[in-house]
Design a protein around this motif. Structure first.
Motif, PDB file in Angstrom:
ATOM      1  N   GLN A  78      42.917  71.228 107.638  1.00  0.00           N
ATOM      2  CA  GLN A  78      42.619  71.349 106.222  1.00  0.00           C
ATOM      3  C   GLN A  78      43.531  71.957 105.251  1.00  0.00           C
ATOM      4  O   GLN A  78      43.817  71.711 104.324  1.00  0.00           O
ATOM      5  CB  GLN A  78      41.110  71.462 105.981  1.00  0.00           C
ATOM      6  CG  GLN A  78      40.590  71.404 104.170  1.00  0.00           C
ATOM      7  CD  GLN A  78      40.647  69.923 104.160  1.00  0.00           C
ATOM      8  OE1 GLN A  78      40.179  69.081 104.916  1.00  0.00           O
ATOM      9  NE2 GLN A  78      41.455  69.633 103.037  1.00  0.00           N
ATOM     10  N   GLY A  79      44.057  73.192 105.802  1.00  0.00           N
ATOM     11  CA  GLY A  79      44.899  73.968 104.989  1.00  0.00           C
ATOM     12  C   GLY A  79      46.175  73.315 104.813  1.00  0.00           C
ATOM     13  O   GLY A  79      46.869  73.290 103.889  1.00  0.00           O
ATOM     14  N   ALA A  80      46.761  72.544 105.942  1.00  0.00           N
ATOM     15  CA  ALA A  80      47.994  71.897 105.742  1.00  0.00           C
ATOM     16  C   ALA A  80      47.927  70.673 104.900  1.00  0.00           C
ATOM     17  O   ALA A  80      48.868  70.469 104.147  1.00  0.00           O
ATOM     18  CB  ALA A  80      48.434  71.362 107.099  1.00  0.00           C
ATOM     19  N   LEU A  81      46.703  69.781 104.942  1.00  0.00           N
ATOM     20  CA  LEU A  81      46.469  68.890 103.866  1.00  0.00           C
ATOM     21  C   LEU A  81      46.463  69.168 102.640  1.00  0.00           C
ATOM     22  O   LEU A  81      46.968  68.696 101.759  1.00  0.00           O
ATOM     23  CB  LEU A  81      45.148  68.347 104.540  1.00  0.00           C
ATOM     24  CG  LEU A  81      45.046  67.516 105.851  1.00  0.00           C
ATOM     25  CD1 LEU A  81      43.719  66.782 106.114  1.00  0.00           C
ATOM     26  CD2 LEU A  81      46.111  66.188 105.747  1.00  0.00           C
ATOM     27  N   SER A  82      45.843  70.451 102.428  1.00  0.00           N
ATOM     28  CA  SER A  82      45.474  70.817 101.207  1.00  0.00           C
ATOM     29  C   SER A  82      46.829  71.161 100.604  1.00  0.00           C
ATOM     30  O   SER A  82      47.429  70.983  99.282  1.00  0.00           O
ATOM     31  CB  SER A  82      44.445  72.172 100.868  1.00  0.00           C
ATOM     32  OG  SER A  82      43.381  71.733 101.184  1.00  0.00           O
ATOM     33  N   ALA A  83      47.650  71.804 101.320  1.00  0.00           N
ATOM     34  CA  ALA A  83      49.039  72.315 100.931  1.00  0.00           C
ATOM     35  C   ALA A  83      49.947  71.045 100.544  1.00  0.00           C
ATOM     36  O   ALA A  83      50.601  71.063  99.909  1.00  0.00           O
ATOM     37  CB  ALA A  83      49.876  73.075 101.964  1.00  0.00           C
ATOM     38  N   ALA A  84      49.848  70.189 101.372  1.00  0.00           N
ATOM     39  CA  ALA A  84      50.573  68.819 101.177  1.00  0.00           C
ATOM     40  C   ALA A  84      50.209  68.081  99.818  1.00  0.00           C
ATOM     41  O   ALA A  84      50.969  67.549  98.958  1.00  0.00           O
ATOM     42  CB  ALA A  84      50.282  67.788 102.193  1.00  0.00           C
ATOM     43  N   GLN A  85      48.789  68.310  99.389  1.00  0.00           N
ATOM     44  CA  GLN A  85      48.294  67.587  98.090  1.00  0.00           C
ATOM     45  C   GLN A  85      48.816  68.525  97.021  1.00  0.00           C
ATOM     46  O   GLN A  85      48.903  67.720  95.986  1.00  0.00           O
ATOM     47  CB  GLN A  85      46.901  67.619  98.121  1.00  0.00           C
ATOM     48  CG  GLN A  85      46.157  66.597  99.170  1.00  0.00           C
ATOM     49  CD  GLN A  85      44.743  66.659  99.202  1.00  0.00           C
ATOM     50  OE1 GLN A  85      44.226  67.432  98.788  1.00  0.00           O
ATOM     51  NE2 GLN A  85      44.147  65.558  99.590  1.00  0.00           N
ATOM     52  N   ARG A  86      49.208  69.681  97.108  1.00  0.00           N
ATOM     53  CA  ARG A  86      49.816  70.606  96.111  1.00  0.00           C
ATOM     54  C   ARG A  86      51.219  69.975  95.579  1.00  0.00           C
ATOM     55  O   ARG A  86      51.588  70.353  94.441  1.00  0.00           O
ATOM     56  CB  ARG A  86      49.684  72.023  96.428  1.00  0.00           C
ATOM     57  CG  ARG A  86      48.100  72.502  96.359  1.00  0.00           C
ATOM     58  CD  ARG A  86      48.193  73.938  96.301  1.00  0.00           C
ATOM     59  NE  ARG A  86      48.742  74.742  97.528  1.00  0.00           N
ATOM     60  CZ  ARG A  86      47.728  74.798  98.522  1.00  0.00           C
ATOM     61  NH1 ARG A  86      46.480  74.624  98.557  1.00  0.00           N
ATOM     62  NH2 ARG A  86      48.079  75.283  99.767  1.00  0.00           N
TER      63      ARG A  86
END
Length: 113
Positions: A78-86
């Motif tokens: 989830q941390g990696a997915l959130s970073a990619a969405q930013r």
């Protein structure tokens, strides 16, 4: 990879399956062996097949496509997915893609599949 044509992929290792394939988040997608699975995680208690998943994988707390994840693995993913969405692609194609995803999410939330 040639940095003049496209940026390097963001790759975050989540886990390795029992058969040796890597589960990674690559540019906003959870991938199994380099092949895209999903771009979101589903908490186990919201999954329609939660009983079978919990029985097969007792420590699972989330599901990414067909991949059960523990709470620690889900936090990494989830941390990696959130970073990619930013990261925002401001090109016309990137904006079109974001609008398409937003419309599809809204339509799915309204009950149309």
């Amino acid at each position: 990879m040639d940095s003049t044509t496209r940026p390097a992929l963001d790759v975050v290792h989540v886990k390795t399956t029992l058969d040796g394939r890597k589960v990674e988040v690559i540019d906003g997608w959870v991938c199994l062996g380099g092949v895209r699975e999903t771009d979101s995680l589903i908490p186990l208690d919201e999954h329609p097949n939660r009983q079978a998943i919990a029985q097969a994988v007792p420590g699972a707390s989330h599901v990414a496509g067909r991949l059960p994840l523990t709470l620690a693995e889900a936090a990494v993913a989830q941390g990696a997915l959130s970073a990619a969405q930013r990261h925002f692609d401001a090109s016309p194609a990137g904006i079109t893609q974001r609008i398409r995803k937003a419309v599809w999410t809204k339509t799915a939330a309204d009950g149309v599949e």
